[in-house]
Design an enzyme around this catalytic site. Structure first.
Site, mmCIF file in Angstrom:
data_model
loop_
_atom_site.group_PDB
_atom_site.id
_atom_site.type_symbol
_atom_site.label_atom_id
_atom_site.label_comp_id
_atom_site.label_asym_id
_atom_site.label_seq_id
_atom_site.Cartn_x
_atom_site.Cartn_y
_atom_site.Cartn_z
ATOM 1 N NE ARG A 187 -12.521 -20.382 0.610
ATOM 2 C CZ ARG A 187 -11.724 -20.131 2.085
ATOM 3 N NH1 ARG A 187 -10.138 -19.236 0.809
ATOM 4 N NH2 ARG A 187 -10.837 -20.407 2.783
ATOM 5 C CE1 TYR A 223 -11.275 -18.805 11.874
ATOM 6 C CE2 TYR A 223 -10.905 -21.260 11.785
ATOM 7 C CZ TYR A 223 -11.230 -19.672 11.692
ATOM 8 O OH TYR A 223 -10.686 -19.877 10.475
ATOM 9 N NE ARG A 277 -19.847 -10.364 1.471
ATOM 10 C CZ ARG A 277 -19.193 -11.006 2.141
ATOM 11 N NH1 ARG A 277 -18.395 -11.946 1.819
ATOM 12 N NH2 ARG A 277 -18.639 -10.416 3.734
ATOM 13 N NE ARG A 308 -13.121 -13.846 -0.775
ATOM 14 C CZ ARG A 308 -12.541 -14.018 -0.032
ATOM 15 N NH1 ARG A 308 -12.377 -12.880 0.403
ATOM 16 N NH2 ARG A 308 -11.701 -14.834 0.046
ATOM 17 C CG ASP A 355 -18.147 -19.187 7.487
ATOM 18 O OD1 ASP A 355 -17.729 -19.582 8.684
ATOM 19 O OD2 ASP A 355 -17.721 -18.334 6.683
#
Length: 352
Positions: A36, A160, A49, A40, A86
């Site tokens: 990652r 998921y 974003r 963020r 993703d």
């Protein structure tokens, strides 16, 4: 392409540090990237974003996703660029709707606990924007940086797809796997096929190595782990290697613990990612001799910084002093990680 662009000189040996280690070489200092790393914790990512208006919009804007992928490389001298995307792009291409709820995470519909897999209408054109991101990133990378692609492993993706969202114990998927293994197995097989297609497409677009993320591998009992983690990942590894020979594959079964040995020997991965709960000295003692490993600094240690990071880095480096090693975190970098702590980590690992 020149030898440097492909990572292979004329005689066929990789020259990029990360590829060299996956190929079995020991380098000092070890090559390094962070899971990652595009994300963020970087203010430039947060700004982009906000401009794009949402995560999925950012992923599907190839130019923007390529920009996010290379942003950390402008700040830090990482040896790998990890594709910004993703893991749920695969179920999206398999026919489920995908969206992200603010503050709550991803959602998929219809859920496969109540809907049959056969009702989904696959649309593999949903992979195309991701492939274009790869092409745009490769055009920007320095010759010694490896382009890394990835996919979620079938068990994690299935959790998921069955529940429609993440959960603490993956209970919905686990119940279905026990109560109707034939139905659950059909879901897993479909994910395997879609994932092989997806990874081969990434490789064709310019990815040089791929990682299989099994984020929820640790939730399974041993027999279920063998059935739903080891066997499907082994199928993916074999199929990708048959279709795209020579592409290195890193397996990352988070939470596998003592089952790491069976995973390493049973899947055929070229390198094994270790999460932060794994004792590196134990791993070095029990894993197959010479198997390259990746990891495994605690992301929270990096947030805190200071002596705790220094001690952890020294411990990890000592544990893998005689084994091919890629330095990484034990999971994804956290959004409150100070940038200067990442800079300090690079100095610690590389002794600069």
């Amino acid at each position: 392409m020149t030898g440097n662009e492909t990572g292979l000189p004329a005689e066929g040996r990789p020259v990029k540090p990360l590829l060299r280690v996956i190929g079995g070489e020991m380098l000092d200092p070890p090559p390094m990237w962070l899971m990652r790393q595009a994300g963020r914790y970087l203010p430039e990512y947060r700004a982009l974003r906000a401009e794009k208006g949402g995560f999925l919009a950012l992923v599907y804007d190839s130019a923007a996703a390529a920009e996010v992928t290379v942003q950390p490389l402008r700040r830090f001298a990482f040896d790998g660029a990890i594709l910004f995307s993703d893991i749920l792009i695969v179920p999206y291409a398999m026919g489920q709707d995908l969206w992200f709820e603010a503050g709550e995470g991803p959602r998929l519909a219809p859920t496969l606990d109540t809907t049959d897999l056969s009702t989904l209408k696959p649309d593999f054109s949903r992979f195309e924007a991701i492939y274009e991101t790869v092409r745009q990133v490769r055009a920007q990378l320095e010759p010694d940086v490896t382009m890394l692609g990835f996919a979620g492993s079938p068990w994690t993706i299935a959790t998921y797809m069955v529940a429609g969202q993440g959960s603490k114990d993956q209970g919905t998927a686990r119940r279905l796997a026990y109560s109707d293994p034939a139905r659950f197995g059909a879901i897993i097989d479909a994910i395997v096929d879609a994932t092989v297609e997806y990874l081969c497409g990434q490789i064709d677009a310019g990815v040089e190595a791929v990682q299989l993320f099994d984020s929820w591998a640790g939730s399974l009992a041993p027999l279920q782990f063998e059935k739903w983690v080891i066997a499907p990942n082994a199928k993916i590894v074999a199929a990708v290697k048959a279709r795209r020979p020579g592409t290195p594959i890193i397996g990352f079964p988070k939470g596998a613990g003592a089952k790491l040995v069976d995973y390493a020997t049973g899947t055929g991965v070229d390198a094994l990612g270790l999460d932060e709960t794994v004792d590196p000295h134990w791993a070095n003692a029990v894993l197959p001799k010479g198997l390259p490993v990746q990891g495994n600094l605690d992301p929270l240690a990096l947030v805190s910084g200071g002596q705790g990071v220094a001690d952890a880095v020294a411990n990890i480096r000592a544990a893998f002093a005689d084994r091919p090693h890629i330095f990484n975190l034990g999971h994804g970098i956290l959004q409150d990680t100070p940038i200067d702590h990442v800079e300090a980590l690079l100095t610690l690992v590389r002794g600069q």
